[in-house]
Structures are given as structure tokens and as C-alpha cells.
Design an enzyme around this catalytic site. Sequence first.
Site, PDB file in Angstrom:
ATOM      1  N   TYR A 179       0.824  -1.215   0.000  1.00  0.00           N
ATOM      2  CA  TYR A 179       0.000   0.000   0.000  1.00  0.00           C
ATOM      3  C   TYR A 179       0.862   1.272   0.000  1.00  0.00           C
ATOM      4  O   TYR A 179       0.333   2.365   0.011  1.00  0.00           O
ATOM      5  CB  TYR A 179      -0.948   0.012   1.201  1.00  0.00           C
ATOM      6  CG  TYR A 179      -1.925  -1.149   1.167  1.00  0.00           C
ATOM      7  CD1 TYR A 179      -2.969  -1.167   0.252  1.00  0.00           C
ATOM      8  CD2 TYR A 179      -1.771  -2.239   2.013  1.00  0.00           C
ATOM      9  CE1 TYR A 179      -3.849  -2.238   0.188  1.00  0.00           C
ATOM     10  CE2 TYR A 179      -2.647  -3.320   1.956  1.00  0.00           C
ATOM     11  CZ  TYR A 179      -3.685  -3.309   1.041  1.00  0.00           C
ATOM     12  OH  TYR A 179      -4.544  -4.373   0.979  1.00  0.00           O
ATOM     13  N   TYR A 194     -11.497  -1.292  -0.263  1.00  0.00           N
ATOM     14  CA  TYR A 194     -11.473  -0.944   1.167  1.00  0.00           C
ATOM     15  C   TYR A 194     -10.189  -0.229   1.533  1.00  0.00           C
ATOM     16  O   TYR A 194     -10.101   0.378   2.596  1.00  0.00           O
ATOM     17  CB  TYR A 194     -11.685  -2.205   2.016  1.00  0.00           C
ATOM     18  CG  TYR A 194     -10.436  -2.913   2.492  1.00  0.00           C
ATOM     19  CD1 TYR A 194      -9.732  -3.761   1.642  1.00  0.00           C
ATOM     20  CD2 TYR A 194      -9.954  -2.748   3.794  1.00  0.00           C
ATOM     21  CE1 TYR A 194      -8.591  -4.417   2.080  1.00  0.00           C
ATOM     22  CE2 TYR A 194      -8.813  -3.401   4.238  1.00  0.00           C
ATOM     23  CZ  TYR A 194      -8.132  -4.233   3.376  1.00  0.00           C
ATOM     24  OH  TYR A 194      -6.996  -4.871   3.808  1.00  0.00           O
ATOM     25  N   ARG A 195      -9.205  -0.215   0.619  1.00  0.00           N
ATOM     26  CA  ARG A 195      -7.874   0.312   0.952  1.00  0.00           C
ATOM     27  C   ARG A 195      -7.085   0.292  -0.343  1.00  0.00           C
ATOM     28  O   ARG A 195      -7.331  -0.565  -1.198  1.00  0.00           O
ATOM     29  CB  ARG A 195      -7.255  -0.681   1.923  1.00  0.00           C
ATOM     30  CG  ARG A 195      -5.983  -0.335   2.608  1.00  0.00           C
ATOM     31  CD  ARG A 195      -5.652  -1.523   3.499  1.00  0.00           C
ATOM     32  NE  ARG A 195      -4.560  -1.258   4.385  1.00  0.00           N
ATOM     33  CZ  ARG A 195      -4.023  -2.179   5.193  1.00  0.00           C
ATOM     34  NH1 ARG A 195      -4.495  -3.401   5.208  1.00  0.00           N
ATOM     35  NH2 ARG A 195      -3.031  -1.874   5.979  1.00  0.00           N
TER      36      ARG A 195
END
Length: 506
Positions: A81, A454-455
Site C-alpha cells: 500500500y 477498502y484500501r
Amino acid sequence: MSDFNPAAWRAFASVIGSEWVMSSDDDRHAYSDHYAADESTHAPAGAVAPASVEEVQAIVRIANQFKVPLWPISRGKNFGYGGSAPVMKGSVVLDLTRMKKIEVDQANGTVLVEPGVGFFDLYDYLQNNKIPLWISVPGNSWGSVAGNALDRGVGYTSYGDHAAQICGLEVVLPDGDLVRTGMGAMANSPVWNLHRYGFGPSWDGMFCQSNFGIVTKLGMWLMPEPEAVAGYDFEFDQPDDLGWVIDTIMPLRRSGLIRQSPSIGNWLRSAAVMTTREEWTSDNGPLSESVVTAIRKRFNIGWWSVQIRFYGEEEIVQASMRVLERAFDNKPILSKVPTMWRRGDAPEGTPMTGVPVSFPLANANWHGGRGGHVGYSPVLPPSGDLAMAQFRRTYALYEKYGMDYHASFAMGERSLTNVNQILYNKDDAEMMGRVDAMFRELVADAKAQGYGEYRTHIDYMDLVAETFDFNGNALRRLNERVKDALDPNGILAPGKSGIWPKGARA
Ligand code: ADP
């Protein structure tokens, strides 16, 4: 040295000491996103590492004075991420790893952590002090308790929705002011970390996946050590088993019988941490059925696998097991292995029992070279048919781009989070050339179904924010209004979750 005002670096050093101001090329490299295709896109200017709340406040005030963008990290291990790297190139990483206080309320089963507390730190603290509380850890547990919860990370026990376990925050706002949320807004509140709400609006959620504040303390609920943990590890033989498995488990999830989020993952999720691709084939094209079968056979894994666990008093756990067995009666299971842990047994040593591990990082080696991955994780309704359709569409896109399908579906109480990883070799320029287009097509494919992520990785925060488009992206307008009110100089994490300060908006 970095390109911004050297006076800002000197001001930071005057507050925290020059050894905690890091702006050499090596430092910049250390705080880069090592999984990124091109690390230079998000290269930080350097990092500053305060040791106390007062030092964080002082740094924030200096950042406002010199208009220096800060990117807060807890431990910065958010690989897939963005790791410790900022969205906006040239930001200064605000590294909070030196803030490591842990305060446990054993009687009530809560902890108050500072951002630098890692899962291993908290686990060791509880073990060393013989405190019978369990933590919930993500698959790669080398990050921090606070950073992971703030990014809505997940674990595998009944406390696996980490953001949902947050109870009370202490936050430095972008102007340097300090607030405590919930009951903590009253000085010396004994219920700050015990009661989820305070008086008036509730703010805890606003500091998750946001750039509205720097969390310096985070209250979290912990699971009292259960008397027993029992469950099954299931393997399934066919790709098409996904649908009925989800439809079998979901009613038990909704009813509350299963209180953790079972995550059904494909064979590569298991295999990529145990072997490398070159052991099986030198062909860069799609893996043949015979290779997949050989890998599955060696490691004794299904096309899909899922682990289910019950936690609590032994009678209840045993009774829950019988209900689960009934649900899977006469179903085409490849194998099921029961597990049972009782208080006093040696720790099972897996995230299912709250033990931190880091071996899943090994999946970066799947392709050889300098490995990495990026996560693609849309959320869909909890239906077997919809999961099958999602699986088929995503699988087809992996095939189209010549990548190996790596997926799981985590069963929440009312939703499925379809966590996929695109594993790659950064040294393979041809392969890396396919990743970006593939990712964008995956996001567009989910959006066409009405599914959002969600991310997401720092590269794709604008892309994903754009898909949340009700009423002409009204959510973005709200976020921007809050951003402008709290952070008029735009110094905190510009671009995080697609939220840009004024002057920097496209
Ligand atoms: P981990 O410690 O698990 O490695 P990171 O430090 O990488 O997690 O943080 C994950 C995400 O949460 C990042 O986007 C980061 O900017 C944000 N974040 C982490 N810690 C804080 C904090 N203390 N305050 C505000 N945001 C944070």
C-alpha cells in the site's frame, strides 16, 4: 540534501536533535516504497522522528511555518500500500517509531498504545508480563498496532476488524492543537478506552485513512484469553467450490456463531509463501493446470482453503463445532483437519491465535528478482454467486495481463472483502509494464459492479477516490471542506485517500 528550505531542517533539528532529522540520500532511500514499480514517484525529502507528543506538536508548527508537507507513519511497514512513502513526492516522513509506550488495563481488556508499538512489541509485552489478553494480528505482523488499525487493517480472530476495536484516540491536529476523542475529551476520564462514544459527535472514524490528524495514542480492545480455540482447516478441490462455500459459511457469520472473518484463499496464497515459481516452470506464460496440480500436491492444498475458528469456553466452542460440521455435511470437501487449543497448551503460533508472524512476506520472492506486490481489494455483497462472478472476471483479467491469480475472500458479518495481490518482479521491466494498466482495469471492473476498494496503494488513491462518485463525488467535497478547515496550509499528508489541500487539487 532535499530541495526545500534548509532552515526548516534546522528548525526540526532544534526541537528533536539533529540525529533524528534524516535527509541524506540513504535516508530518502530507506523511507521509499520498496515494492513500488518506480520508487522515485513517491520519494520523500527525508524524515523526522520525534519521541513525544510535545515534539510532534512542535514539528507540526514548524511545518506550518515553512509550508513543509508531513507524512505520518507509525512503523511504515504498509507494504503493498506504499510502505513508509508519501503520496506527494518531497514530503517529509514523520516517523513515530520512537513513541513506544504501552499501557494495559488488564481488568477491562484494553490497551493504550503509542504509534511505534509493533505487534511483536505488544505480544512480547503481554507474554513477558503474563497478561492473559490476546491481540489480533495481520498476516504480515511486522507493522504497528496503531498504523494498521488506522488504515483499517484486518486480522483473523474475533477482534480482527482492527478499526472496529479502536476506542479513544489522542490526536495532534494539523495546526498543532491536541485533542482526545470520546470520553477522553474529559480530563482524566477513567472510561476513555472503555466506552466508544463521548458527548456529541464521534470523531474516531474520521482519523482512519484520513489526513486530518496525527494519532499519538490509540485505545484498543483486546480479547480475553479464551479457554479454548477450536476449528477446522478446510481444503476444496475445484475453482467453482468458492460459491457454495461462501453460501455455507455466511449464514453462520450473520447469525454470530462464527465471530471471526474466515478468509477463503486460492492455492497461490498458500503456495507463494512456501515456494518460488522457477522451481516449477521456466515458462513465463500462464501456469499450466499440470503445474498448478503438482504444486498443490506437494503442499497438500486445495484450489481454495479456508480456516474457521471458535474462541471461548470449551463447551460453547465444542457445540459451535458441531453446528459447523452439520453445515458442511455431505458437501464436496477435499479435506478438513480439526484443530483444538486449550488454555495452558503451547501457543499455536499462528495469527489465528493472535501470534505475530512475518513469513507471509516471503510471497515477494514468487517471481524471483526484487519482488513486490500491489493489493487490489474490492468489497462486495456476501453472496456465493456474486463471489463466483467476481472471481471469474478478475481471473480473466489476470490471464489477459499474464499474471498469476492470487486471491482471497474475507467473510465479514455482512460483506465480502476480495483481497487480491498482483505479485511481480521489479527487475522484469516487461512484466512491470503490464501492472499499471491491469490495476486500472481491475478498479474499473469493480466500479462497473458498484464495488469500491477498502484500501489502496498510494499510487492509486486518486483513482479509487474518484470511484466513490455518489452525487458528483459529494464525499470528496465534504473531505475537502474538512481538510480546508483543519489544515489551511495543507501540511498533513497531501493526497492521502485522494484528499488534497486547496491549491493542490487537480
Ligand atoms: P504500519 O505501522 O502498520 O506499518 P504505517 O505506519 O505504514 O503502518 O501506516 C499505515 C497508514 O496509516 C499510512 O498511510 C499512514 O500514513 C497512516 N498512519 C500511520 N500512523 C499514523 C498516525 N499515527 N497518525 C495518522 N496516520 C497514520
